[in-house]
Design a protein around this motif. Sequence first.
Motif, PDB file in Angstrom:
ATOM      1  N   VAL A  88       7.834  -1.994  -7.712  1.00 43.64           N
ATOM      2  CA  VAL A  88       9.163  -1.859  -8.324  1.00 43.64           C
ATOM      3  C   VAL A  88      10.305  -2.059  -7.331  1.00 43.64           C
ATOM      4  N   PHE A  89       9.995  -2.574  -6.129  1.00 44.55           N
ATOM      5  CA  PHE A  89      11.038  -2.760  -5.118  1.00 44.55           C
ATOM      6  C   PHE A  89      11.232  -4.255  -4.855  1.00 44.55           C
ATOM      7  N   PRO A  90      12.061  -4.927  -5.634  1.00 43.17           N
ATOM      8  CA  PRO A  90      12.245  -6.371  -5.472  1.00 43.17           C
ATOM      9  C   PRO A  90      13.029  -6.702  -4.209  1.00 43.17           C
ATOM     10  N   MET A  91      12.858  -7.950  -3.740  1.00 41.87           N
ATOM     11  CA  MET A  91      13.691  -8.479  -2.663  1.00 41.87           C
ATOM     12  C   MET A  91      14.545  -9.592  -3.265  1.00 41.87           C
ATOM     13  N   PRO A  92      15.841  -9.340  -3.502  1.00 39.33           N
ATOM     14  CA  PRO A  92      16.697 -10.386  -4.067  1.00 39.33           C
ATOM     15  C   PRO A  92      16.746 -11.616  -3.159  1.00 39.33           C
ATOM     16  N   SER A 103      13.745 -14.458  -8.086  1.00 41.11           N
ATOM     17  CA  SER A 103      13.575 -14.337  -9.529  1.00 41.11           C
ATOM     18  C   SER A 103      12.150 -13.933  -9.900  1.00 41.11           C
ATOM     19  N   GLY A 104      11.191 -14.190  -9.008  1.00 43.83           N
ATOM     20  CA  GLY A 104       9.784 -13.940  -9.309  1.00 43.83           C
ATOM     21  C   GLY A 104       9.148 -15.040 -10.130  1.00 43.83           C
ATOM     22  N   GLY A 105       9.938 -16.009 -10.565  1.00 47.87           N
ATOM     23  CA  GLY A 105       9.414 -17.076 -11.417  1.00 47.87           C
ATOM     24  C   GLY A 105       8.877 -18.267 -10.652  1.00 47.87           C
ATOM     25  N   GLN A 106       9.047 -18.270  -9.332  1.00 48.27           N
ATOM     26  CA  GLN A 106       8.585 -19.407  -8.547  1.00 48.27           C
ATOM     27  C   GLN A 106       7.052 -19.413  -8.457  1.00 48.27           C
ATOM     28  N   TRP A 107       6.478 -20.612  -8.612  1.00 49.92           N
ATOM     29  CA  TRP A 107       5.029 -20.745  -8.604  1.00 49.92           C
ATOM     30  C   TRP A 107       4.484 -20.708  -7.185  1.00 49.92           C
ATOM     31  N   MET A 108       3.374 -20.017  -7.013  1.00 50.79           N
ATOM     32  CA  MET A 108       2.738 -19.846  -5.707  1.00 50.79           C
ATOM     33  C   MET A 108       1.313 -20.392  -5.792  1.00 50.79           C
ATOM     34  N   VAL A 134      -3.079 -21.058 -10.493  1.00 53.46           N
ATOM     35  CA  VAL A 134      -1.815 -20.839  -9.803  1.00 53.46           C
ATOM     36  C   VAL A 134      -1.122 -19.628 -10.425  1.00 53.46           C
ATOM     37  N   ALA A 135      -0.261 -18.960  -9.647  1.00 51.76           N
ATOM     38  CA  ALA A 135       0.415 -17.759 -10.148  1.00 51.76           C
ATOM     39  C   ALA A 135       1.885 -17.798  -9.770  1.00 51.76           C
ATOM     40  N   THR A 136       2.735 -17.248 -10.625  1.00 48.14           N
ATOM     41  CA  THR A 136       4.119 -17.057 -10.216  1.00 48.14           C
ATOM     42  C   THR A 136       4.169 -15.902  -9.219  1.00 48.14           C
ATOM     43  N   ASN A 137       5.288 -15.805  -8.517  1.00 45.40           N
ATOM     44  CA  ASN A 137       5.448 -14.691  -7.587  1.00 45.40           C
ATOM     45  C   ASN A 137       5.361 -13.356  -8.320  1.00 45.40           C
ATOM     46  N   ARG A 138       5.894 -13.295  -9.532  1.00 47.62           N
ATOM     47  CA  ARG A 138       5.818 -12.059 -10.315  1.00 47.62           C
ATOM     48  C   ARG A 138       4.370 -11.731 -10.676  1.00 47.62           C
ATOM     49  N   GLU A 139       3.603 -12.738 -11.104  1.00 46.11           N
ATOM     50  CA  GLU A 139       2.201 -12.520 -11.447  1.00 46.11           C
ATOM     51  C   GLU A 139       1.392 -12.096 -10.222  1.00 46.11           C
ATOM     52  N   ARG A 153       0.825  -1.213   0.000  1.00 46.02           N
ATOM     53  CA  ARG A 153       0.000   0.000   0.000  1.00 46.02           C
ATOM     54  C   ARG A 153       0.857   1.260   0.000  1.00 46.02           C
ATOM     55  N   LEU A 154       2.105   1.132   0.457  1.00 43.20           N
ATOM     56  CA  LEU A 154       3.040   2.252   0.412  1.00 43.20           C
ATOM     57  C   LEU A 154       3.795   2.318  -0.922  1.00 43.20           C
ATOM     58  N   GLY A 155       3.495   1.396  -1.823  1.00 41.14           N
ATOM     59  CA  GLY A 155       4.210   1.356  -3.105  1.00 41.14           C
ATOM     60  C   GLY A 155       5.580   0.745  -3.001  1.00 41.14           C
ATOM     61  N   LEU A 156       5.812  -0.060  -1.954  1.00 40.85           N
ATOM     62  CA  LEU A 156       7.129  -0.643  -1.717  1.00 40.85           C
ATOM     63  C   LEU A 156       7.170  -2.142  -2.009  1.00 40.85           C
ATOM     64  N   GLY A 157       6.124  -2.667  -2.633  1.00 42.15           N
ATOM     65  CA  GLY A 157       6.085  -4.082  -2.956  1.00 42.15           C
ATOM     66  C   GLY A 157       6.930  -4.417  -4.166  1.00 42.15           C
TER      67      GLY A 157
END
Length: 297
Positions: A244-248, A188-193, A225-230, A179-183
């Motif tokens: 736009v704030f990824p967590m490596p 990689s964001g490609g992992q399925w959730m 199902v969705a990837t983490n990026r989706e 909600r703060l725009g920090l998500g």
Amino acid sequence: MRILVTGASGFIGSAVVSFLTDHQHEVVRLGRATSFTPAEIRWDPAAGKLDPARLAELNAVVHLAGENITGRWTPAKKERIRTSRVNGTRLLAEALTHASPPPKVLVCASAVGYYGDRGEEVLREESPPGRGFLADVCQEWEAASRPAAERSLRVVHLRIGVVLDPAGGALKQMLPPFRLGLGGVIGSGGQWMSWITRDELANVIHFALTTEGLRGPVNAVAPQVATNREFTKTLGRVLSRPTVFPMPAFAARLVFGEMADELLLASARVEPARLAASGYKFLHPELESALRQMLGE
């Protein structure tokens, strides 16, 4: 039905109790408190104490109790995660075999952690278990109910995905930064959730209780199902916020330790094959509509 529920005060259990009560079932809680009403039964899983005589005249049992898996996994935390599930389930299953008469069905929580980190592989109930701490715990957890199955109880193991609700769990923790725009994506964001809403899960549990042909492992996840990026992009779109704030991956491991690899970075592309084959109709099959309904956006 007269239904015993363990973990009744937890994030999932409280929703299940409300759902069952709303559907005119009588709910009996099994817990560790020292003061109880007539609709509650005391047990002590750590000490192996549960009186089978108190379990008479039940029609069904929903077993949800277990140590919360979130938090840094110290050796002591991992032992509590394992023993609370394995020992508690074994104690309950053995006590139910001595109840007179025993209930007809036992619905036990399990988790998609059973499958481990499996990349792009589509996982159905017949898929073999994975590797890692959670996969090992889930295998022991499900095996601990064997005494009940051997007594001819219909046993259902719900392999539950990430449970979404703004009141608790993963989504509650995500909402403030998003909600703060920090998500942003994790790793990689490609992992399925594999996910399911909390109210959907309560409905699935009721379906498992009342569907005679359902037994054994059942994937309790939404069909989309969705990837983490989706997931990240969808939640940002629902909240009208940038993501736009990824967590490596290294940062996730630094903050969360071993839990990061098994919960945040692992990929589990799970399909609810047995629910679909049993005729279950999903309330929230799609992620964006589910998030919009939950968040009122």
